[in-house]
Design a protein around this motif. Structure first.
Motif, PDB file in Angstrom:
ATOM      1  N   HIS A  56      62.351  12.390  13.096  1.00 38.14           N
ATOM      2  CA  HIS A  56      62.686  11.063  13.625  1.00 38.14           C
ATOM      3  C   HIS A  56      64.041  11.180  14.323  1.00 38.14           C
ATOM      4  N   PHE A  57      64.127  10.706  15.549  1.00 38.30           N
ATOM      5  CA  PHE A  57      65.414  10.656  16.235  1.00 38.30           C
ATOM      6  C   PHE A  57      65.322   9.670  17.389  1.00 38.30           C
ATOM      7  N   SER A  58      66.459   9.417  17.998  1.00 40.22           N
ATOM      8  CA  SER A  58      66.534   8.503  19.130  1.00 40.22           C
ATOM      9  C   SER A  58      66.828   9.300  20.391  1.00 40.22           C
ATOM     10  N   TYR A  59      66.115   8.991  21.465  1.00 37.83           N
ATOM     11  CA  TYR A  59      66.350   9.630  22.761  1.00 37.83           C
ATOM     12  C   TYR A  59      66.418   8.525  23.807  1.00 37.83           C
ATOM     13  N   ALA A  60      67.539   8.410  24.465  1.00 40.17           N
ATOM     14  CA  ALA A  60      67.750   7.392  25.498  1.00 40.17           C
ATOM     15  C   ALA A  60      67.479   5.985  24.954  1.00 40.17           C
ATOM     16  N   GLY A  61      67.875   5.761  23.704  1.00 36.68           N
ATOM     17  CA  GLY A  61      67.730   4.446  23.103  1.00 36.68           C
ATOM     18  C   GLY A  61      66.351   4.136  22.567  1.00 36.68           C
ATOM     19  N   SER A  62      65.430   5.086  22.645  1.00 35.34           N
ATOM     20  CA  SER A  62      64.076   4.875  22.129  1.00 35.34           C
ATOM     21  C   SER A  62      63.836   5.760  20.917  1.00 35.34           C
ATOM     22  N   SER A  63      63.084   5.226  19.978  1.00 34.07           N
ATOM     23  CA  SER A  63      62.746   5.982  18.782  1.00 34.07           C
ATOM     24  C   SER A  63      61.671   7.014  19.109  1.00 34.07           C
ATOM     25  N   VAL A  64      61.906   8.237  18.648  1.00 35.58           N
ATOM     26  CA  VAL A  64      60.940   9.307  18.855  1.00 35.58           C
ATOM     27  C   VAL A  64      60.479   9.770  17.473  1.00 35.58           C
ATOM     28  N   SER A  65      59.232   9.455  17.174  1.00 34.90           N
ATOM     29  CA  SER A  65      58.627   9.867  15.908  1.00 34.90           C
ATOM     30  C   SER A  65      57.119   9.692  16.045  1.00 34.90           C
ATOM     31  N   ILE A  66      56.396  10.353  15.163  1.00 32.15           N
ATOM     32  CA  ILE A  66      54.941  10.162  15.154  1.00 32.15           C
ATOM     33  C   ILE A  66      54.617   8.732  14.754  1.00 32.15           C
ATOM     34  N   GLU A  67      55.375   8.209  13.817  1.00 31.80           N
ATOM     35  CA  GLU A  67      55.155   6.838  13.364  1.00 31.80           C
ATOM     36  C   GLU A  67      55.299   5.840  14.519  1.00 31.80           C
ATOM     37  N   HIS A  68      56.288   6.046  15.366  1.00 28.59           N
ATOM     38  CA  HIS A  68      56.549   5.113  16.460  1.00 28.59           C
ATOM     39  C   HIS A  68      55.655   5.365  17.677  1.00 28.59           C
ATOM     40  N   LEU A  69      55.452   6.644  18.046  1.00 28.81           N
ATOM     41  CA  LEU A  69      54.718   6.971  19.265  1.00 28.81           C
ATOM     42  C   LEU A  69      53.253   7.309  19.039  1.00 28.81           C
ATOM     43  N   GLY A  70      52.945   7.774  17.863  1.00 31.42           N
ATOM     44  CA  GLY A  70      51.626   8.347  17.618  1.00 31.42           C
ATOM     45  C   GLY A  70      51.700   9.848  17.851  1.00 31.42           C
ATOM     46  N   TYR A  71      50.782  10.580  17.272  1.00 30.93           N
ATOM     47  CA  TYR A  71      50.836  12.043  17.296  1.00 30.93           C
ATOM     48  C   TYR A  71      50.836  12.602  18.717  1.00 30.93           C
ATOM     49  N   TYR A  72      49.907  12.167  19.547  1.00 29.89           N
ATOM     50  CA  TYR A  72      49.737  12.784  20.864  1.00 29.89           C
ATOM     51  C   TYR A  72      50.891  12.466  21.821  1.00 29.89           C
ATOM     52  N   LYS A  73      51.396  11.252  21.792  1.00 29.22           N
ATOM     53  CA  LYS A  73      52.556  10.924  22.631  1.00 29.22           C
ATOM     54  C   LYS A  73      53.806  11.630  22.132  1.00 29.22           C
ATOM     55  N   PHE A  74      53.892  11.859  20.813  1.00 27.81           N
ATOM     56  CA  PHE A  74      55.006  12.590  20.232  1.00 27.81           C
ATOM     57  C   PHE A  74      54.990  14.045  20.732  1.00 27.81           C
ATOM     58  N   VAL A  75      53.838  14.671  20.672  1.00 21.81           N
ATOM     59  CA  VAL A  75      53.705  16.055  21.163  1.00 21.81           C
ATOM     60  C   VAL A  75      53.972  16.099  22.668  1.00 21.81           C
ATOM     61  N   GLU A  76      53.443  15.117  23.390  1.00 16.71           N
ATOM     62  CA  GLU A  76      53.668  15.077  24.831  1.00 16.71           C
ATOM     63  C   GLU A  76      55.156  14.929  25.156  1.00 16.71           C
ATOM     64  N   PHE A  77      55.886  14.158  24.365  1.00 15.29           N
ATOM     65  CA  PHE A  77      57.322  14.009  24.582  1.00 15.29           C
ATOM     66  C   PHE A  77      57.990  15.380  24.583  1.00 15.29           C
ATOM     67  N   PHE A  78      57.688  16.214  23.598  1.00 19.76           N
ATOM     68  CA  PHE A  78      58.297  17.538  23.530  1.00 19.76           C
ATOM     69  C   PHE A  78      57.835  18.441  24.666  1.00 19.76           C
ATOM     70  N   LEU A  79      56.588  18.321  25.066  1.00 17.75           N
ATOM     71  CA  LEU A  79      56.106  19.101  26.213  1.00 17.75           C
ATOM     72  C   LEU A  79      56.834  18.704  27.494  1.00 17.75           C
ATOM     73  N   ARG A  80      57.047  17.404  27.670  1.00 15.80           N
ATOM     74  CA  ARG A  80      57.756  16.932  28.858  1.00 15.80           C
ATOM     75  C   ARG A  80      59.212  17.399  28.858  1.00 15.80           C
TER      76      ARG A  80
END
Length: 170
Positions: A56-80
């Protein structure tokens, strides 16, 4: 005269191609680039989801976690973000080698490294500015920092290799 595997002009051309690809990429909306559906097909069992759910962490003021984004968007965040870092790492390397091969004077290498890093960081800033005018994209200062660190990492690696190579030749 020493022959290089790839000469300075070729490295600069590679840098230009990377910059063109980055410009094209930032011209597209998030929706057209999203890999969420591909990830859901590629990773249907959601590997490491339990372990990743602890992140769990914050990036550009948005929460980044599986709980907040869902699994696939979380993985996509790291890929991006990996794509940001690695493309600017390659840009830094190609620009540094392209300029270095033109001014291969040992005393100028630090100036070449700094100039290359500033150029790559400037391009990252312009790329984020370009995203401001692209529908469905959000320019982020944090992405400029990530891009800048990627370029710096590539430049430092090649700079150190250059210094070690010069010392080894002596």
């Amino acid at each position: 005269m020493k022959k290089h595997f790839i000469n300075g002009n070729a490295w600069l051309l590679i840098g230009l191609l990377i910059m063109t690809a980055l410009f094209f990429s930032s011209s597209q909306s998030y929706q057209s680039q999203s890999q969420v559906s591909n990830l859901s097909q590629l990773l249907p069992s959601q590997p490491f989801a339990k372990q990743l759910s602890q992140v769990h962490f914050s990036y550009a003021g948005s929460s980044v976690s599986i709980e907040h984004l869902g699994y696939y968007k979380f993985v996509e965040f790291f890929l991006r973000k990996f794509a940001h870092f690695s493309s600017y790492l390659l840009l830094g390397i190609s620009l540094y080698l392209g300029i270095k091969n033109r001014f291969n004077i040992r005393q100028l290498l630090p100036i070449v490294a700094i100039t290359t890093w500033l150029a790559a960081t400037g391009y990252a800033s312009l790329d984020e500015l370009h995203q401001m005018y692209t529908s469905g994209r959000s320019p982020l200062f944090q992405d400029v920092l990530l891009d800048s660190i990627g370029a710096l990492t590539g430049i430092v690696i090649i700079f150190l290799i250059s210094i070690l190579t010069l010392r080894y030749k002596k």
